[in-house]
Design an enzyme around this catalytic site. Structure first.
Site, PDB file in Angstrom:
ATOM      1  N   GLU A 138      56.743  -7.893  -4.603  1.00  0.00           N
ATOM      2  CA  GLU A 138      57.907  -7.161  -4.083  1.00  0.00           C
ATOM      3  C   GLU A 138      59.116  -8.089  -3.977  1.00  0.00           C
ATOM      4  O   GLU A 138      59.078  -9.072  -3.235  1.00  0.00           O
ATOM      5  CB  GLU A 138      57.594  -6.586  -2.699  1.00  0.00           C
ATOM      6  CG  GLU A 138      58.761  -5.852  -2.073  1.00  0.00           C
ATOM      7  CD  GLU A 138      58.466  -5.377  -0.664  1.00  0.00           C
ATOM      8  OE1 GLU A 138      59.234  -4.545  -0.156  1.00  0.00           O
ATOM      9  OE2 GLU A 138      57.474  -5.843  -0.067  1.00  0.00           O
ATOM     10  N   GLU A 235      58.843   2.459   5.329  1.00  0.00           N
ATOM     11  CA  GLU A 235      58.831   1.115   5.921  1.00  0.00           C
ATOM     12  C   GLU A 235      60.201   0.858   6.543  1.00  0.00           C
ATOM     13  O   GLU A 235      61.010   0.106   6.027  1.00  0.00           O
ATOM     14  CB  GLU A 235      58.500   0.054   4.872  1.00  0.00           C
ATOM     15  CG  GLU A 235      58.225  -1.304   5.518  1.00  0.00           C
ATOM     16  CD  GLU A 235      58.009  -2.425   4.508  1.00  0.00           C
ATOM     17  OE1 GLU A 235      57.167  -3.291   4.779  1.00  0.00           O
ATOM     18  OE2 GLU A 235      58.688  -2.425   3.470  1.00  0.00           O
TER      19      GLU A 235
END
Length: 253
Positions: A138, A235
């Site tokens: 990520e 998130e």
């Protein structure tokens, strides 16, 4: 649309099993977490079985957080620690039937760091493959994580190409990508074949997706139109109690 609650941020004032139950009660379709390792996997598995939710992913340990670590796998000289964290994550993921592991790169830069990251990811993919586990990487934005090795999707694709493993995929966090690159709809469409999971939060405050500069109603429609049907990861950092921030869940679904 289906949505996953990231329990690293949502209901993070509760033990992980209780947070899983809260996510079910709120109407989420799945859950994900950051670092569950202090909780016995049997307790997490019991909560998942009770609620019928899937734990979609977890992260490798960051390392020595008080000393400033935020991942280990791109740091030259710490390969043993990085691979121990990978082994730990795979063992935990297997115990709770989790299909994805985010291998955190850490603070590093340069060609040596890239070679170390590639080598550690190759190891991670080889160890995960027999268990049907996908490894995710990520890019993080330079404002929240200055000095983090991986910052753009182009850099992530370059690393993925160097590793060349079928079970290595991109974690596309709309919050981080918007801050670093923008052009979310075109970028999602172009990268979708390489994406393993999508996350979201408002920009710039990383709050719930019902405000800020990103039109998530449009983003979610685009994702659905592209045929992506897996749960999208919420998130974000709630301002106050998580339950008080969930109006978007009904509005954007």
């Amino acid at each position: 649309m289906k949505f996953s609650a990231n329990l690293g941020f949502l209901w993070n004032d509760r033990p992980l099993p209780a947070a899983i139950r809260a996510a079910k009660a709120a109407g989420f379709d799945a859950v994900e977490c950051h670092w569950p390792y202090d909780i016995p996997p049997s307790d997490v598995k019991s909560a998942l079985e009770e609620t019928g939710l899937k734990m979609l992913g977890l992260n490798t340990l960051r390392g020595n957080v008080p000393a400033g670590d935020n991942g280990l796998s791109a740091i030259p000289g710490r390969e043993d620690e990085a691979r121990a964290a990978i082994d730990q994550a795979i063992a935990y993921a297997r115990a709770i039937d989790t299909p994805n592991i985010h291998v955190m790169a850490g603070f590093a830069n340069g060609d040596d760091a890239r070679q170390v990251f590639v080598a550690n990811l190759t190891y991670a993919c080889e160890q995960a493959q027999p268990h049907g586990i996908t490894i995710l990487i990520e890019p993080l934005n330079k404002y929240d994580a200055p000095g983090y090795f991986l910052t753009t999707t182009a850099q992530a694709l370059d690393v993925m190409d160097m590793v060349g493993a079928a079970n290595l995929r991109l974690m596309f966090d709309c919050y981080h990508v918007q801050l670093m690159e923008g052009d979310l709809t075109h970028r999602i469409a172009a990268l979708l074949p390489r994406i393993g999971h999508i996350q979201f939060a408002s920009v710039p405050d990383r709050g719930a997706p019902d405000h800020g500069e990103i039109n998530y109603a449009h983003i979610f429609r685009t994702i659905a139109d592209l045929g992506y049907a897996a749960p999208l990861g919420a998130e974000y950092k709630p301002q106050g109690h998580t339950e008080h921030t969930l109006q978007w869940l009904a509005n954007l679904r």
